[in-house]
Scaffold this active site. Structure first.
Site, PDB file in Angstrom:
ATOM      1  CG  HIS A  20      37.616  36.426  40.485  1.00 22.33           C
ATOM      2  ND1 HIS A  20      36.686  36.340  39.521  1.00 22.33           N
ATOM      3  CD2 HIS A  20      37.216  37.544  41.281  1.00 22.33           C
ATOM      4  CE1 HIS A  20      35.540  37.307  39.924  1.00 22.33           C
ATOM      5  NE2 HIS A  20      35.938  37.926  41.027  1.00 22.33           N
ATOM      6  CE  LYS A 165      32.436  44.284  41.100  1.00 15.49           C
ATOM      7  NZ  LYS A 165      32.175  44.759  42.131  1.00 15.49           N
ATOM      8  CE  LYS A 167      36.100  43.001  40.679  1.00 15.03           C
ATOM      9  NZ  LYS A 167      36.274  43.882  41.777  1.00 15.03           N
ATOM     10  CG  ASP A 196      35.177  46.950  40.935  1.00 18.52           C
ATOM     11  OD1 ASP A 196      35.734  48.101  40.848  1.00 18.52           O
ATOM     12  OD2 ASP A 196      35.156  46.137  41.874  1.00 18.52           O
ATOM     13  CD  GLU A 222      32.503  48.320  42.431  1.00 21.20           C
ATOM     14  OE1 GLU A 222      31.506  47.531  41.665  1.00 21.20           O
ATOM     15  OE2 GLU A 222      32.806  47.759  43.584  1.00 21.20           O
ATOM     16  CG  ASP A 247      34.248  48.917  46.512  1.00 24.27           C
ATOM     17  OD1 ASP A 247      34.424  48.891  47.590  1.00 24.27           O
ATOM     18  OD2 ASP A 247      34.885  47.932  45.804  1.00 24.27           O
ATOM     19  CE  LYS A 271      33.162  45.706  47.992  1.00 23.60           C
ATOM     20  NZ  LYS A 271      34.761  45.607  47.604  1.00 23.60           N
ATOM     21  CD  GLU A 325      29.831  43.327  44.550  1.00 22.60           C
ATOM     22  OE1 GLU A 325      30.346  43.382  43.162  1.00 22.60           O
ATOM     23  OE2 GLU A 325      30.852  43.868  45.043  1.00 22.60           O
TER      24      GLU A 325
HETATM   25  C1  MUC Z   1      35.416  44.570  44.354  1.00 25.73           C
HETATM   26  O1  MUC Z   1      36.047  45.379  44.193  1.00 25.73           O
HETATM   27  O2  MUC Z   1      34.320  45.018  44.421  1.00 25.73           O
HETATM   28  C2  MUC Z   1      33.514  42.238  44.162  1.00 25.73           C
HETATM   29  C3  MUC Z   1      33.210  41.332  43.254  1.00 25.73           C
HETATM   30  C4  MUC Z   1      34.119  40.871  42.838  1.00 25.73           C
HETATM   31  O3  MUC Z   1      34.774  40.122  42.081  1.00 25.73           O
HETATM   32  O4  MUC Z   1      35.506  41.490  43.396  1.00 25.73           O
HETATM   33  C5  MUC Z   1      34.758  42.057  44.613  1.00 25.73           C
HETATM   34  C6  MUC Z   1      35.653  43.314  45.150  1.00 25.73           C
HETATM   35 MG    MG Z   2      34.842  47.143  43.768  1.00 26.58          MG
END
Ligand code: MUC
Ligand code: MG
Length: 382
Positions: A20, A165, A167, A196, A222, A247, A271, A325
């Site tokens: 990941h 989403k 990254k 994000d 994000e 976040d 969260k 999520e």
């Molecule tokens: C985050 O930063 O939001 C949420 C989904 C993911 O893949 O990582 C998290 C953390």
């Molecule tokens: Mg995040």
């Protein structure tokens, strides 16, 4: 009076289904802390504290969560009235600064225990569920565009997720834009694309990045800039049409109030761990609702246990404009719950049983606990 009799914290390490890739680290394993509380009447409760990528995401790690629970929170709460969670929460807040995930893990176990004693769900204690199922986004973070596209296709065809989403923030901004554009093109109008950045961009990079993302058709960005740069987050929120989501900057109700007053975000990723528990998360939600800020059920990649607790709370929120999520358990090679959460039709069902609606499977906890016996290590556990 029912009292808090025993608090145990257990670190578990579960491999992820693939690497990941985040802007700050690549995860191959997710580690979380399960908290088990026993009460004087024989009832019990479970909670979970999690962070992401050791200490690379935020100020807490599983080791620090366990230390805070064992050395500071547990000794203070033993013998206290188990039904008075607001009081216990206040004690924790006074005696333990920060350490939100540790406090959340214990607080969740207290809610789970109270709801079980009352024969009801945690959602009921927060006003009762409004939704039977919650939409769940999936994070594409293999680090490779083609792999991400194949993964998105699989999720769409299985009707598991349609909101994606991505990254980003690890590569150069222009390379990230090409990556997002290729996935957005492949998904088309079958789903939505969000990104994000996990605080990786300077304001200059973010201006360029956010503008590019908006042109590609991405719907939300994000935490593009560091949590300390509220001015930058505000400038982006006010300068572009695309939704900007807060976040890492949201470490509880006081931050939520600051971000809301500054109009520094369009959406809050709420969260439970980052807020400090279900009660403070509910306060963050209340502030967002009062300020007209959109809501999103965020995750700290909790296992099934912490995810079930979050599902309970978010089921009571009238409008989750950006869904959730809450896919944490699906990123793990094994579900640690006795009865897995029900993911289908792009959503997760709200468990209706007592407490958070589910319990860990004791054999799985035994297998994945970090301090497990050597005999289990010998059979090839990670
Ligand atoms: C985050 O930063 O939001 C949420 C989904 C993911 O893949 O990582 C998290 C953390
Ligand atoms: Mg995040």
């Amino acid at each position: 009076m029912t009292t808090i009799d025993h608090i145990e914290s257990i670190i578990i390490d579960v491999p992820t289904v693939r690497g990941h890739v985040l802007s700050m680290t690549t995860m191959m394993t997710q580690s979380v802390v399960l908290v088990h509380v026993r009460f004087s009447d024989g009832s019990e409760g479970w909670g979970e504290g999690a962070s992401i990528g050791g200490l690379s995401y935020g100020p807490e790690s599983v080791e620090s969560i366990k230390l805070a629970v064992d050395s500071y929170i547990a000794p203070m709460l033993l013998g206290k009235d188990a039904d008075r969670i607001a009081a216990a929460s206040g004690l924790m807040a006074r005696a333990v600064k920060g350490n939100h995930a540790a406090r959340a893990a214990v607080e969740t176990a207290l809610w789970d225990g109270l709801a079980r004693r009352l024969g009801t769900s945690v959602a009921q204690l927060f006003g009762g569920r409004i939704h039977e199922r919650l939409p769940v986004a999936w994070t594409l973070a293999s680090g490779n565009s083609d792999t991400d596209i194949a993964e998105a296709e699989q999720m769409l065809s299985e009707r598991r997720h349609r909101d994606f989403k991505l990254k980003i923030g690890e590569r150069k901004v222009k390379d990230d834009l090409a990556h997002v554009a290729s996935i957005a093109r492949a998904v088309g109008d079958r789903g939505t694309i969000r990104v994000d950045v996990n605080q990786a961009w300077s304001l200059t990079e973010a201006r360029y990045g956010v503008k590019g993302l908006q042109e590609i058709g991405c719907v939300l960005v994000e935490q593009p800039v560091p949590r300390e740069r509220l001015d930058g987050l505000r400038a982006l929120t006010q300068g572009y049409e695309i939704a900007i989501m807060a976040d890492e900057v949201l470490q509880g109700p006081a931050d939520a109030m600051r971000v809301a007053c500054e109009r520094a975000a369009d959406v809050f990723a709420v969260k439970v761990c980052q807020s400090g528990g279900l009660l403070p998360a509910a306060e963050v939600i209340a502030i967002a609702r009062a300020a007209g800020i959109g809501l999103y059920g965020g995750t700290m990649l909790e296992s099934g246990l912490g995810t079930a607790a979050a599902v309970q709370l978010f089921s009571t929120v009238p409008e989750l404009a950006w869904g959730t999520e809450l896919f944490g358990p699906l990123l793990l090679t094994e579900e640690i719950l006795a009865e897995p959460l029900d993911y289908r039709d792009f959503s997760v069902a709200v468990p209706t049983g007592p407490g958070i609606g589910t319990m860990p499977d004791p054999d799985k906890v035994k297998f994945y606990r970090r301090d497990r016996s050597d005999s289990l290590r010998a059979v090839g556990a990670p």
